[in-house]
Enzyme design. Sequence first.
Site, PDB file in Angstrom:
ATOM      1  N   HIS A  17      50.946  45.134  37.506  1.00 57.63           N
ATOM      2  CA  HIS A  17      51.089  46.872  37.613  1.00 57.63           C
ATOM      3  C   HIS A  17      52.335  48.044  36.913  1.00 57.63           C
ATOM      4  CE1 HIS A  17      49.206  46.577  41.282  1.00 57.63           C
ATOM      5  NE2 HIS A  17      47.979  46.759  40.506  1.00 57.63           N
ATOM      6  N   LYS A  41      37.406  49.399  52.981  1.00 54.28           N
ATOM      7  CA  LYS A  41      38.732  48.419  52.156  1.00 54.28           C
ATOM      8  C   LYS A  41      39.322  48.580  53.370  1.00 54.28           C
ATOM      9  CE  LYS A  41      39.188  47.703  47.302  1.00 54.28           C
ATOM     10  NZ  LYS A  41      39.864  47.625  46.281  1.00 54.28           N
ATOM     11  N   ARG A  90      42.526  41.874  32.406  1.00 55.18           N
ATOM     12  CA  ARG A  90      43.127  40.622  32.626  1.00 55.18           C
ATOM     13  C   ARG A  90      42.396  39.479  32.501  1.00 55.18           C
ATOM     14  NH1 ARG A  90      44.851  41.492  39.129  1.00 55.18           N
ATOM     15  NH2 ARG A  90      42.871  42.502  38.504  1.00 55.18           N
ATOM     16  N   SER A 127      47.446  41.770  43.393  1.00 53.26           N
ATOM     17  CA  SER A 127      47.796  41.853  44.651  1.00 53.26           C
ATOM     18  C   SER A 127      47.285  40.693  45.622  1.00 53.26           C
ATOM     19  CB  SER A 127      47.193  43.350  45.396  1.00 53.26           C
ATOM     20  OG  SER A 127      47.835  44.586  44.135  1.00 53.26           O
TER      21      SER A 127
HETATM   22  P1  ADP Z   1      41.546  48.187  42.057  1.00 55.97           P
HETATM   23  O1  ADP Z   1      41.505  47.892  43.401  1.00 55.97           O
HETATM   24  O2  ADP Z   1      41.329  49.735  41.956  1.00 55.97           O
HETATM   25  O3  ADP Z   1      41.451  47.386  41.272  1.00 55.97           O
HETATM   26  P2  ADP Z   1      44.494  47.491  41.583  1.00 55.97           P
HETATM   27  O4  ADP Z   1      45.326  47.825  42.714  1.00 55.97           O
HETATM   28  O5  ADP Z   1      43.585  45.642  42.360  1.00 55.97           O
HETATM   29  O6  ADP Z   1      43.294  48.343  42.580  1.00 55.97           O
HETATM   30  O7  ADP Z   1      44.279  47.130  40.274  1.00 55.97           O
HETATM   31  C1  ADP Z   1      44.411  48.926  39.856  1.00 55.97           C
HETATM   32  C2  ADP Z   1      44.319  48.504  37.670  1.00 55.97           C
HETATM   33  O8  ADP Z   1      46.094  47.586  37.326  1.00 55.97           O
HETATM   34  C3  ADP Z   1      43.178  47.520  37.875  1.00 55.97           C
HETATM   35  O9  ADP Z   1      42.953  48.515  36.225  1.00 55.97           O
HETATM   36  C4  ADP Z   1      43.651  46.748  37.231  1.00 55.97           C
HETATM   37  O10 ADP Z   1      42.778  45.888  36.334  1.00 55.97           O
HETATM   38  C5  ADP Z   1      45.417  46.873  36.604  1.00 55.97           C
HETATM   39  N1  ADP Z   1      45.961  45.513  37.414  1.00 55.97           N
HETATM   40  C6  ADP Z   1      45.920  44.650  38.042  1.00 55.97           C
HETATM   41  N2  ADP Z   1      47.144  43.999  37.952  1.00 55.97           N
HETATM   42  C7  ADP Z   1      47.531  43.669  36.617  1.00 55.97           C
HETATM   43  C8  ADP Z   1      47.886  42.597  36.060  1.00 55.97           C
HETATM   44  N3  ADP Z   1      48.551  41.549  36.154  1.00 55.97           N
HETATM   45  N4  ADP Z   1      47.340  43.000  34.649  1.00 55.97           N
HETATM   46  C9  ADP Z   1      47.297  43.860  33.962  1.00 55.97           C
HETATM   47  N5  ADP Z   1      46.631  44.678  34.871  1.00 55.97           N
HETATM   48  C10 ADP Z   1      46.228  44.652  35.838  1.00 55.97           C
END
Ligand code: ADP
Length: 156
Positions: A17, A41, A90, A127
């Site tokens: 992030h 969730k 990703r 995450s």
């Molecule tokens: P959600 O439940 O909306 O997917 P996340 O917190 O998992 O929430 O992800 C939020 C955003 O951050 C998404 O667009 C996800 O693709 C991006 N994201 C998460 N991890 C990475 C990473 N390692 N590299 C690039 N983008 C990421």
Amino acid sequence: MASAVFPGSFDPITLGHIDIINRALPLFDHLIIAIGINVDKKYMFNTETRIEMIKAVYHNEPKIQVVKYSGLTVDFCHQHQLNFILRGLRNPADFEFEKAIAQTNRKLGEVETVFLLTGPETSFISSSIVRDIWRNGGDISKLVPAEIMPIIKRKG
Ligand code: ADP
């Protein structure tokens, strides 16, 4: 003024992030990191803790605001006069999922989604992997920003 929302669960915020946020900062005048509340969730960290973690990293960055929201992201954009939604990509699975949502958001709310491609050093981080390692007593310090470690340890 270009303003965007970066919506997500951030359960917890990771270096993946952080990479997306830091690379997006020069593109926008104002970036809202918005923690979506989805009643269906199950989260590991409660909303206030997740907000505290993100603020611990970005408390000195005037362009960034951290909030929680519920409901549709496009409605949130309209309420706050935000032009763009920011998301990270990703892998092909992310692309397929995000494509439908971005196209729907454009149709529904006339809001554009801006995608940044994951960095090679952080592309494997999610995450859910961080939560799994943490639950099983592993070392997550290479996967999350250092500022959140004291908060995680306090809650864990
Ligand atoms: P959600 O439940 O909306 O997917 P996340 O917190 O998992 O929430 O992800 C939020 C955003 O951050 C998404 O667009 C996800 O693709 C991006 N994201 C998460 N991890 C990475 C990473 N390692 N590299 C690039 N983008 C990421």
